[in-house]
Enzyme design. Structure first.
Site, PDB file in Angstrom:
ATOM      1  N   GLY A  44       2.896   1.967  10.730  1.00 57.98           N
ATOM      2  CA  GLY A  44       3.435   3.535  10.311  1.00 57.98           C
ATOM      3  C   GLY A  44       4.708   3.846  12.160  1.00 57.98           C
ATOM      4  O   GLY A  44       4.673   4.780  11.487  1.00 57.98           O
ATOM      5  N   LYS A  74       0.082   4.649  -0.628  1.00 61.74           N
ATOM      6  CA  LYS A  74      -0.516   5.549   0.208  1.00 61.74           C
ATOM      7  C   LYS A  74      -0.315   6.665  -0.029  1.00 61.74           C
ATOM      8  O   LYS A  74      -0.337   6.524  -2.023  1.00 61.74           O
ATOM      9  CB  LYS A  74       0.146   5.817   1.692  1.00 61.74           C
ATOM     10  CG  LYS A  74       0.064   3.951   2.461  1.00 61.74           C
ATOM     11  CD  LYS A  74       0.073   4.894   4.209  1.00 61.74           C
ATOM     12  CE  LYS A  74      -0.256   3.525   4.255  1.00 61.74           C
ATOM     13  NZ  LYS A  74      -0.384   3.059   6.113  1.00 61.74           N
ATOM     14  N   GLU A  77      -5.510  -4.989  10.533  1.00 61.57           N
ATOM     15  CA  GLU A  77      -4.218  -4.034  11.130  1.00 61.57           C
ATOM     16  C   GLU A  77      -4.844  -3.514  12.286  1.00 61.57           C
ATOM     17  O   GLU A  77      -5.617  -2.525  12.419  1.00 61.57           O
ATOM     18  CB  GLU A  77      -4.357  -2.724   9.428  1.00 61.57           C
ATOM     19  CG  GLU A  77      -3.609  -3.084   7.826  1.00 61.57           C
ATOM     20  CD  GLU A  77      -3.844  -1.812   7.452  1.00 61.57           C
ATOM     21  OE1 GLU A  77      -2.211  -2.343   7.268  1.00 61.57           O
ATOM     22  OE2 GLU A  77      -3.897  -1.524   7.324  1.00 61.57           O
ATOM     23  N   SER A 123       3.429  -1.809  10.761  1.00 59.16           N
ATOM     24  CA  SER A 123       5.190  -2.104  10.498  1.00 59.16           C
ATOM     25  C   SER A 123       5.781  -2.923  10.196  1.00 59.16           C
ATOM     26  O   SER A 123       6.181  -3.722  11.297  1.00 59.16           O
ATOM     27  CB  SER A 123       5.835  -1.802  11.989  1.00 59.16           C
ATOM     28  OG  SER A 123       5.227  -0.445  12.838  1.00 59.16           O
ATOM     29  N   ASN A 155       1.024  -1.209  -0.084  1.00 56.64           N
ATOM     30  CA  ASN A 155       0.364   0.185  -0.128  1.00 56.64           C
ATOM     31  C   ASN A 155       0.784   1.034  -0.656  1.00 56.64           C
ATOM     32  O   ASN A 155       1.090   2.010   1.169  1.00 56.64           O
ATOM     33  CB  ASN A 155      -1.099  -0.191   1.123  1.00 56.64           C
ATOM     34  CG  ASN A 155      -2.108   1.353   1.572  1.00 56.64           C
ATOM     35  OD1 ASN A 155      -1.545   2.016   0.423  1.00 56.64           O
ATOM     36  ND2 ASN A 155      -2.515   1.130   2.782  1.00 56.64           N
ATOM     37  N   HIS A 200      -9.539   1.164   4.495  1.00 54.47           N
ATOM     38  CA  HIS A 200      -8.486   1.491   5.805  1.00 54.47           C
ATOM     39  C   HIS A 200      -8.433   2.594   6.778  1.00 54.47           C
ATOM     40  O   HIS A 200      -9.101   3.276   6.879  1.00 54.47           O
ATOM     41  CB  HIS A 200      -7.042   1.887   4.892  1.00 54.47           C
ATOM     42  CG  HIS A 200      -5.591   2.194   5.473  1.00 54.47           C
ATOM     43  ND1 HIS A 200      -5.607   2.816   6.807  1.00 54.47           N
ATOM     44  CD2 HIS A 200      -4.468   0.855   4.609  1.00 54.47           C
ATOM     45  CE1 HIS A 200      -4.030   2.759   6.729  1.00 54.47           C
ATOM     46  NE2 HIS A 200      -3.609   1.801   6.298  1.00 54.47           N
ATOM     47  N   GLU A 243      -6.718   4.832   8.193  1.00 58.19           N
ATOM     48  CA  GLU A 243      -6.439   6.286   7.826  1.00 58.19           C
ATOM     49  C   GLU A 243      -8.032   7.056   6.901  1.00 58.19           C
ATOM     50  O   GLU A 243      -8.507   7.633   6.708  1.00 58.19           O
ATOM     51  CB  GLU A 243      -5.099   5.911   6.932  1.00 58.19           C
ATOM     52  CG  GLU A 243      -3.793   6.763   7.238  1.00 58.19           C
ATOM     53  CD  GLU A 243      -3.056   5.302   6.755  1.00 58.19           C
ATOM     54  OE1 GLU A 243      -2.534   5.134   5.239  1.00 58.19           O
ATOM     55  OE2 GLU A 243      -1.373   4.771   6.880  1.00 58.19           O
TER      56      GLU A 243
HETATM   57  P1  PGA Z   1       2.533   0.132   7.826  1.00 59.10           P
HETATM   58  O1  PGA Z   1       1.483   0.493   6.747  1.00 59.10           O
HETATM   59  O2  PGA Z   1       3.160  -0.975   7.095  1.00 59.10           O
HETATM   60  O3  PGA Z   1       3.510   1.828   7.286  1.00 59.10           O
HETATM   61  O4  PGA Z   1       2.970   0.527   9.032  1.00 59.10           O
HETATM   62  C1  PGA Z   1       0.575  -0.862   7.170  1.00 59.10           C
HETATM   63  C2  PGA Z   1      -0.891  -0.106   6.101  1.00 59.10           C
HETATM   64  O5  PGA Z   1      -1.309   0.645   6.841  1.00 59.10           O
HETATM   65  O6  PGA Z   1      -0.789  -0.835   5.986  1.00 59.10           O
END
Ligand code: PGA
Length: 253
Positions: free
Chosen positions: A176, A11, A170, A216, A9, A98, A100
């Site tokens: 992140g 983003k 997640e 992460s 992803n 997601h 976010e």
């Molecule tokens: P990350 O994000 O691997 O940077 O923690 C995972 C995600 O948001 O799908």
């Protein structure tokens, strides 16, 4: 047998040149080095999907993914992208819900159910994201929080429809932040999700649904996470922006 999947992803990162460079580096590395049977998904920003689709060889298990779509199929929704549009540029998987999007764009379980419906109607595969915030992990009941997300966005589906859904767990506190869930925490929640799927749809269906871990995930921790019985791959954010890191994660699956 359920599929192993590793999805990147991106983003809101990379411009067009950088995105195309990353995609072609990845394709070359995958051709040379990947021997395991894993479906690889590149979920780039919408703008580059059409160009990236032309870089993906048909004989490799690499698929195009999008990070969102609108819940309606067409109409006066200025600035939005629909499921049929994604289908027309060869997208096969779409990330839905997601954290976010839930947090910054106020997407509710109800709207996400509509997104899942429109995707399935258009023969696209939703990667449905669920996961609890830190305060629920520390002081609440993360299992029932996550199961409620599934109930409200997925449990209206028929047996045939749910078979075409991928789930990504997640934990929001791990996205992140560099704080990965331990493999035990990931396995426990994945087992809980599968148990809930089994109660609703039966064992055969539950056993066939791929449940990915995200948050992460990196080349150092991927192997241990993916070795868990109910973890069928990963949804990778930051580490998918570097071809070598993403490749090592794919090889760990
Ligand atoms: P990350 O994000 O691997 O940077 O923690 C995972 C995600 O948001 O799908």
């Amino acid at each position: 047998m359920r599929k192993k999947i590793v999805a990147g992803n991106w983003k809101m990162n990379k411009d067009l040149d950088e995105g195309l460079k990353l995609a072609s580096e990845l394709v070359n590395m995958i051709k040379d080095e990947v021997v395991n049977d894993v479906n690889i998904i590149i979920a780039s920003p919408f703008l580059y999907l059409n160009s990236i689709s032309k870089l993906l060889p048909e004989d490799l298990n690499i698929f195009l993914g999008a990070q969102n779509c609108h819940e309606k199929e067409s109409g006066a929704y200025t600035g939005e992208i629909s499921a049929p549009m994604l289908k027309s540029v060869n997208v096969s998987y779409i990330i839905v819900g997601h954290s976010e999007r839930r947090q910054y764009f106020k997407e509710t379980n109800e709207v996400l159910a509509q997104k899942v419906n429109v995707l399935l109607k258009n023969e696209l595969i939703p990667i449905f994201c669920c996961g609890e915030p830190l305060e629920i992990r520390e002081g609440g009941n993360p299992n029932s929080y996550v199961v409620k997300q599934l109930e409200e966005s997925l449990y209206h589906l028929s047996d045939e429809q749910i078979n075409n859904v991928v789930i990504a767990y997640e934990p929001i506190w791990a996205i992140g932040t560099g704080k990965t869930a331990s493999s035990q925490q990931a396995q426990d929640m994945h087992a809980e999700i599968r148990k809930s799927l089994q109660e609703k749809f039966g064992k055969e269906i539950a056993d066939n649904i791929s449940i990915l871990y995200g948050g992460s995930c990196n080349p150092q921790n991927a192997k241990e996470l993916f070795a868990c019985k109910d973890v069928d791959g990963g949804l990778i954010g930051g580490a998918s922006l570097k071809a070598r890191d993403f490749l090592e994660i794919i090889k760990s699956c």
